[in-house]
Design an enzyme around this catalytic site. Sequence first.
Site, PDB file in Angstrom:
ATOM      1  N   GLY A  49       0.756  -1.242   0.000  1.00 57.94           N
ATOM      2  CA  GLY A  49       0.000   0.000   0.000  1.00 57.94           C
ATOM      3  C   GLY A  49       0.786   1.290   0.000  1.00 57.94           C
ATOM      4  CG  ASP A 109       5.621  -1.881  -7.497  1.00 53.44           C
ATOM      5  OD1 ASP A 109       6.577  -1.899  -8.292  1.00 53.44           O
ATOM      6  OD2 ASP A 109       5.763  -2.004  -6.263  1.00 53.44           O
ATOM      7  CE  LYS A 149       7.799  -4.653  -9.637  1.00 57.14           C
ATOM      8  NZ  LYS A 149       8.032  -4.767  -8.179  1.00 57.14           N
TER       9      LYS A 149
END
Length: 212
Positions: A49, A109, A149
Site C-alpha cells: 500500500g 508495481d 514495472k
Amino acid sequence: MKKVKDHYFHKAKRNGYVARSAYKLEEIDKKHGIIRKGNFVLDLGCSPGSWLQYASRKVGEEGEVLGVDLQPVNHSLPAHVKVLQADIFELSAKDLEMSGGMVDVILSDMAPKTTGIRATDAQRSYALNQQVLQLAEELLRPQGMLLVKAFQGAPLGELRNAFRNSFAKVKLCKPKSSRSESVEIFLLGMGKKQNKGTSKNWISINLCLFLR
C-alpha cells in the site's frame, strides 16, 4: 547494498509509509510529473500500500485512488482511496472505472512469482504488462499516464514498442531506491494517444452538442 536498504527502510518508517517502494514512485513522479492534484489514479498490484499512500497524498481529497491486488491491504487509508482484492485477469475496464468514468493515471508495481530463470521471469512480467496495457487502452484518458514495472530481458523491447504505439513519449526509469542488482525497471508512457474509437466518440458528442 545493506546501507541503501537501511536508508530507505528507515526513511519510510519516519514518513509513515508501509514500504520503501514509495520512494521509487516518488522519484519518478518528481522527475516526470505523473500525478497531479485532483487526478483519478488506478494502482494495480497495490499491496502492501505504499504507492496508495503516496498517490492519495498527491491527488488530495479532490481526487480518487483505486488499488487492486490479489493480497489485502491491511492498514487504514483516506476516504478517497478504495481497495479491490481481485485478479486483474478477471476484471474488465468497466470494473475499474472511477466515478463512472476513465482515469488519469495507471500505476502498476505488479511482478510475477519469480522462478530464478531470467528469461522465464521476464516473459511472465511481459504477460502481466500486456494485460495492463490492454486495460489502459480502454480505461486511460487521452493524454493520460501509464507507469509499469518490467523485468529487463528480451520482452522489454516488445513492451517498449507497444508503449510507443499508444503514447506520445516513452521513458525507461531506474530509480535510485531500486536495488542495483535487481532486474526491475520502470516503463513510463506519457500522453496517451487518442485511439480511433475515442476520436469517433468525441466527434459524435460534439455533433450532438452542435445540433442542440
